[in-house]
Motif scaffolding. Structure first.
Motif, mmCIF file in Angstrom:
data_model
loop_
_atom_site.group_PDB
_atom_site.id
_atom_site.type_symbol
_atom_site.label_atom_id
_atom_site.label_comp_id
_atom_site.label_asym_id
_atom_site.label_seq_id
_atom_site.Cartn_x
_atom_site.Cartn_y
_atom_site.Cartn_z
ATOM 1 N N ILE A 123 -4.292 -12.825 5.472
ATOM 2 C CA ILE A 123 -4.720 -11.749 4.582
ATOM 3 C C ILE A 123 -3.486 -11.118 3.945
ATOM 4 N N VAL A 124 -3.541 -10.849 2.644
ATOM 5 C CA VAL A 124 -2.468 -10.108 1.996
ATOM 6 C C VAL A 124 -3.064 -8.846 1.387
ATOM 7 N N ILE A 125 -2.470 -7.710 1.737
ATOM 8 C CA ILE A 125 -2.960 -6.430 1.235
ATOM 9 C C ILE A 125 -2.111 -5.991 0.053
ATOM 10 N N GLY A 126 -2.754 -5.608 -1.022
ATOM 11 C CA GLY A 126 -2.047 -4.998 -2.151
ATOM 12 C C GLY A 126 -1.763 -3.556 -1.784
ATOM 13 N N SER A 127 -0.516 -3.305 -1.385
ATOM 14 C CA SER A 127 -0.197 -2.031 -0.743
ATOM 15 C C SER A 127 0.564 -1.111 -1.688
ATOM 16 N N ARG A 128 0.226 0.162 -1.651
ATOM 17 C CA ARG A 128 0.921 1.131 -2.502
ATOM 18 C C ARG A 128 2.228 1.599 -1.882
#
Lengths: 124, 231
Positions: B109-114
């Motif tokens: 899983i890859v999270i688009g992180s702020r």
């Protein structure tokens, strides 16, 4: 309260907790619902381990007997839960009805288009 | 690598056009599908009129059920990865490429992180985000900087697992659970916009309830779950 009775209460509440955890483990339960029952089981365990707490709450509410507090508390919590479950049940029934109608209407539409497409009308 | 963008939409008639038109015009390399979650407004009608790729749920299932519909579709159509993408215009498609790139390094899983390179602001909402980060760290020993980000990409294995199991909502508690089970998760820095129009589902009391549910779920329940992997 006799020692035996206390032990029975503790054993019963621990067993209940174990049973609930087991069902969660087998993923027979959605997390939303599991949270309520786990907290509920936790309260059972705490009350059976520390009955002084019940005495304290009884005095705080100005009641005479701890047993009255227990009944009031659990009947109220379970009543609320039952009411919420009824609401969820109605929503669910409504959704199942909508879905069934949707499937039936789609099937009917499919038949109508296949008739228009020149196929033989299907016998019911 | 075949990638499907899944856009769950509930009452997003004001935003859906903008979001999908942007994807069609500038990012046509990716397939997308809008999952209309039984909206009571004209979200589905707009999609049909415009000819968007649409799966129209006849009843409202909630985010988890709607997103799972998209994953089932991705699973059946043999996609290699699936991206969770908001219909309200918060997520920016220019970051999808870097997320896919990261996933190809071998992450589940890859999270688009702020908040990979940028600092978290000290708002009330971010307090909630921090609490979830801490709870995740306490139970898994791993740090997720932006657990509430709704922009996540899943590989083929995760698509199957999410599509066919119960209690796999696209939420921080599932992330925490999978981390604990040994799934590999990475974060990639992205920027997000404010919601373009319409009202957010999360008001204050709903946010508090959401936080409570997430924390209890991460700290208590996820420890007892048994995993059923999809081969």
């Amino acid at each position: 309260m006799t020692l035996v009775f206390r032990l029975i209460l503790i054993a019963a509440s621990l067993l209940t907790t174990y049973y609930i955890l087991k069902r969660i483990r087998q993923s027979k339960l959605q997390i939303e619902y599991a949270i309520f029952w786990l907290v509920f089981a936790g309260i059972l365990v705490v009350f059976s381990l520390f009955p002084e707490l019940i005495a304290l709450f009884t005095r705080m509410m100005g009641m005479q007997l701890p047993v009255n507090f227990i009944f009031l508390f659990f009947i109220f919590v379970l009543m609320l839960k039952l009411f919420l479950t009824t609401i969820e049940l109605s929503t669910l029934e409504n959704k199942v009805k909508d879905l069934t109608q949707e499937v039936a209407l789609l099937e009917r539409e499919r038949q109508e288009t296949s008739i228009e497409g020149g196929d033989k009308p299907q016998e019911p | 690598m075949k990638c499907l963008i899944i856009i769950p939409a509930f009452n997003e008639e004001k935003n859906i056009e903008h979001v999908v038109e942007n994807l069609q015009a500038n990012y046509s390399a990716y397939d997308y599908v809008v999952i209309n979650d039984g909206s009571s407004d004209s979200t589905a009608a707009i999609c049909r009129k415009r000819g968007y790729s649409l799966i129209d749920l006849p009843v409202n299932l909630g985010l988890a059920g709607a997103f799972q519909t998209g994953l089932k579709y991705a699973y059946r159509k043999g996609y290699d990865c699936a991206l969770q993408f908001d219909a309200d215009g918060q997520h920016r498609p220019e970051f999808i490429a870097s997320m896919i790139e990261k996933m190809q390094e071998g992450y589940d899983i890859v999270i688009g992180s702020r908040f990979v390179t940028e600092k978290k602001p000290g708002s009330l909402r971010m307090l909630g985000s921090n609490l979830i980060s801490v709870a995740t760290w306490m139970t898994t020993g791993k740090k997720v900087k932006d657990p509430t980000s709704g922009m996540r990409i899943f590989n083929r294995k995760m698509i199957g697992e999410f599509a066919l199991n119960m209690n796999y909502g696209p939420e921080p508690d599932t992330i925490s659970y999978l981390l604990k089970q040994g799934a590999t998760i990475a974060e990639v820095q992205v920027r997000m916009d404010e919601r373009q129009a319409g009202e957010s589902y999360l008001n204050l009391s709903r946010s508090v309830m959401y936080m409570m549910r997430m924390l209890l779920s991460i700290l208590l329940i996820q420890n007892f779950r048994k995993r059923r992997e999809v081969k």
